[in-house]
Write an enzyme that holds these catalytic residues in place. Structure first.
Site, PDB file in Angstrom:
ATOM      1  N   ASP A  13     -17.266  -4.701  20.004  1.00  9.47           N
ATOM      2  CA  ASP A  13     -16.329  -5.771  20.359  1.00  9.47           C
ATOM      3  C   ASP A  13     -16.980  -6.856  21.218  1.00  9.47           C
ATOM      4  OD1 ASP A  13     -14.275  -4.275  19.063  1.00  9.47           O
ATOM      5  OD2 ASP A  13     -14.169  -3.004  20.840  1.00  9.47           O
ATOM      6  N   LYS A  16     -19.323 -10.153  17.622  1.00 10.58           N
ATOM      7  CA  LYS A  16     -20.325 -10.343  16.548  1.00 10.58           C
ATOM      8  C   LYS A  16     -19.742 -11.114  15.374  1.00 10.58           C
ATOM      9  CE  LYS A  16     -20.823  -5.902  16.193  1.00 10.58           C
ATOM     10  NZ  LYS A  16     -20.093  -5.422  17.379  1.00 10.58           N
ATOM     11  N   GLY A  40     -13.884  -3.986  13.255  1.00 14.66           N
ATOM     12  CA  GLY A  40     -12.845  -4.978  13.042  1.00 14.66           C
ATOM     13  C   GLY A  40     -13.238  -6.243  13.765  1.00 14.66           C
ATOM     14  N   HIS A  41     -13.121  -7.349  13.094  1.00 15.41           N
ATOM     15  CA  HIS A  41     -13.355  -8.581  13.822  1.00 15.41           C
ATOM     16  C   HIS A  41     -12.400  -9.664  13.366  1.00 15.41           C
ATOM     17  CE1 HIS A  41     -16.795  -8.127  10.919  1.00 15.41           C
ATOM     18  NE2 HIS A  41     -16.040  -9.027  10.350  1.00 15.41           N
ATOM     19  N   GLN A 223     -19.848  -1.991  15.346  1.00 16.39           N
ATOM     20  CA  GLN A 223     -19.813  -1.266  16.627  1.00 16.39           C
ATOM     21  C   GLN A 223     -20.896  -1.865  17.551  1.00 16.39           C
ATOM     22  OE1 GLN A 223     -19.797   1.058  13.621  1.00 16.39           O
ATOM     23  NE2 GLN A 223     -17.690   0.420  13.713  1.00 16.39           N
TER      24      GLN A 223
HETATM   25  P1  IMP Z   1     -15.187   6.357  15.097  1.00 18.14           P
HETATM   26  O1  IMP Z   1     -16.221   5.338  14.750  1.00 18.14           O
HETATM   27  O2  IMP Z   1     -13.831   6.033  14.560  1.00 18.14           O
HETATM   28  O3  IMP Z   1     -15.637   7.745  14.786  1.00 18.14           O
HETATM   29  O4  IMP Z   1     -14.997   6.334  16.700  1.00 18.14           O
HETATM   30  C1  IMP Z   1     -16.022   6.750  17.591  1.00 18.14           C
HETATM   31  C2  IMP Z   1     -16.067   5.858  18.827  1.00 18.14           C
HETATM   32  O5  IMP Z   1     -16.516   4.563  18.461  1.00 18.14           O
HETATM   33  C3  IMP Z   1     -14.709   5.668  19.495  1.00 18.14           C
HETATM   34  O6  IMP Z   1     -14.908   5.547  20.900  1.00 18.14           O
HETATM   35  C4  IMP Z   1     -14.237   4.341  18.937  1.00 18.14           C
HETATM   36  O7  IMP Z   1     -13.328   3.701  19.786  1.00 18.14           O
HETATM   37  C5  IMP Z   1     -15.555   3.592  18.871  1.00 18.14           C
HETATM   38  N1  IMP Z   1     -15.546   2.525  17.861  1.00 18.14           N
HETATM   39  C6  IMP Z   1     -15.604   2.651  16.527  1.00 18.14           C
HETATM   40  N2  IMP Z   1     -15.600   1.450  15.945  1.00 18.14           N
HETATM   41  C7  IMP Z   1     -15.561   0.539  16.930  1.00 18.14           C
HETATM   42  C8  IMP Z   1     -15.570  -0.893  16.955  1.00 18.14           C
HETATM   43  O8  IMP Z   1     -15.646  -1.577  15.930  1.00 18.14           O
HETATM   44  N3  IMP Z   1     -15.533  -1.461  18.195  1.00 18.14           N
HETATM   45  C9  IMP Z   1     -15.504  -0.725  19.329  1.00 18.14           C
HETATM   46  N4  IMP Z   1     -15.495   0.593  19.341  1.00 18.14           N
HETATM   47  C10 IMP Z   1     -15.536   1.230  18.157  1.00 18.14           C
END
Ligand code: IMP
Length: 441
Positions: A13, A16, A40-41, A223
């Site tokens: 977040d 990007k 997500g953006h 991420q």
């Molecule tokens: P997962 O990717 O859904 O398995 O989540 C694992 C960790 O990564 C969690 O703490 C999520 O909140 C974090 N996470 C996954 N995708 C994002 C993103 O796009 N932005 C911020 N945090 C993310």
């Protein structure tokens, strides 16, 4: 060298999506190399705004080709939904959106297991997005996953039997319902195969050919580096290689084809989900950052945890990614503070740490050592020229630049594409070439 990786330097977040969108005019192809619809953006320009999860923001630029690389995990239903949403808004993906035939497929059973695990973990939960990302990467590495090219294969039912048995055994142990029946799921797979057929491609070859033809490729990380499965705050990470090194594995472009790395760094810190966050501010300042920075998840809507800029983590990230230049985002969110603390070290059991520790316990217990920088208490929203920024804001940027030993080539002063300071010069030119993107003003 013309191809670059754009990577988040914190816990995701960082903004990007906006930066990739802004730089698109300088590139021919934008490719994602890991993750799935956990990302997500939101891209804003003029009065419009768009939320994307799987598809790179390059899709909003008709002349840009977009690739979902082999390192991704793809939920076919989420993909179809996003393509349909784009079409509704008049954005056609036809002929310029390509999905790797080697990308892994996320099944509803993966997502169900993700949720069951989180529910069972209680206070020790990761705080995942619940999209099945972790389970899908596990079955990939466990060699029982199905790829996009397997969906229409003649042995799909047999393959599914192995996959579903594995998922079901854990799912029932956690009190979940059984998985789908292989015959029914196989029908679903064939339908997905058909639906994905217009987009399916050998994207590694496509990218290699594009590179050979002198086209410019931007590899977009999802991420952030601190959520990387190897280098992040394990186990509170996502299940893929979000750092720049993952770009080759997840796209099929060789390391020799990558010419530079742009790091995206938010002027403060946020994290969504569980895990250590040394500079988190659970008081008024954190609340202010959340409100002013609109720090709520694009995918899940969860409020993000907020705090001050952590230069220990950022230096670690800069070294891991080999960042050539930084895009500093959301500087304007700091406008209201009289003083801005910046973390320059961690105090842990009487010792001052300047390096990022591997142990979760050390990170959880570490107390940030702050240096307070003067705030500017003036609006910088929408400023377009670096020299227009108040002196204290420029000092803040220079301080970060100095500590990271990397130039800040872009400074973002608002959510809209056009609210960005481009600091023209060799660091920016090296990454974007001579097709300098001039944002519409
Ligand atoms: P997962 O990717 O859904 O398995 O989540 C694992 C960790 O990564 C969690 O703490 C999520 O909140 C974090 N996470 C996954 N995708 C994002 C993103 O796009 N932005 C911020 N945090 C993310």
């Amino acid at each position: 060298m013309t191809n670059i990786v754009v990577v988040g330097m914190q816990w995701g977040d960082e903004g990007k999506g906006k930066i990739v969108d802004l730089l698109c005019p300088a590139f021919d192809v934008v490719a994602r190399y890991q993750g799935g619809h956990n990302a997500g953006h939101t891209v804003r320009f003029g009065d419009s705004h768009f939320s994307l999860r799987l598809i790179p923001s390059g899709i909003l630029h008709p002349e840009v080709q977009c690739v979902l690389g082999n390192g991704m995990v793809i939920d076919p239903a989420a993909f179809a939904e996003e393509v349909a949403k784009l079409a509704e808004a008049g954005v056609s993906a036809d002929g310029r959106l390509f999905v790797s035939e080697r990308a892994q497929v996320i099944f509803p059973e993966h997502a169900a297991l993700d949720l069951l695990r989180e529910a069972a973990a209680g206070s020790g939960k990761i705080g995942t997005t619940g999209r099945g990302i972790g389970p899908a990467y596990e079955t990939k590495v466990g060699r029982s996953g199905l790829r996009v090219c397997d969906l229409g294969a003649s042995d799909v039912e047999e393959r599914l039997r192995t996959l579903l048995v594995r998922l079901e055994s854990e799912s029932t142990a956690l009190g979940g319902a059984g998985g789908g029946h292989p015959v029914r799921v196989a029908d679903q797979c064939r339908a997905w195969a058909e639906q994905l057929a217009p987009y399916r491609a050998d994207t590694a070859e496509l990218l290699q050919d594009a590179a050979r033809a002198g086209k410019r490729i931007m590899l977009e990380g999802a991420q952030g580096s601190m959520l990387d499965v190897d280098h992040g705050t394990y186990p509170f990470v996502t299940s893929s290689s979000a750092t720049a090194g993952g770009a080759c594995i997840g796209s099929g472009l060789p390391p020799s084809a990558i010419g530079g790395v742009l790091g995206v760094l938010k002027a403060y810190t946020t994290r969504v989900g569980g895990g250590p966050l040394p500079t988190e501010d659970t008081g008024e300042a954190g609340e202010y950052l959340r409100k002013r920075g609109n720090e709520f998840g694009t995918v899940t809507g969860r409020p993000r945890r907020c705090g001050w800029l952590d230069l220990v983590a950022a230096r670690y990230s800069q070294a891991l990614n080999g960042v050539d230049a930084v895009a500093l985002t959301k500087l304007d969110v700091l406008d209201g503070f009289a003083e801005i603390p910046v973390c320059v070290g961690y105090r842990y059991r009487g010792e001052l740490l300047r390096r990022f520790p591997a142990e979760g316990r050390a990170l959880a217990e570490a107390k940030p050592e702050y240096q307070a920088l003067p705030g500017w208490r003036k609006s910088t929203v929408g400023m377009l020229d670096y020299d227009e920024l108040p002196q204290a804001a420029r000092d803040y940027v220079a301080f970060v630049e100095d500590r990271l030993e990397v130039p800040m080539a872009l400074v973002s002063t608002g959510p809209r594409r056009e609210e960005t300071i481009l600091r023209d010069g060799p660091p920016l030119r090296r990454l974007v070439g001579d097709r300098l993107p001039v944002p519409p003003r």
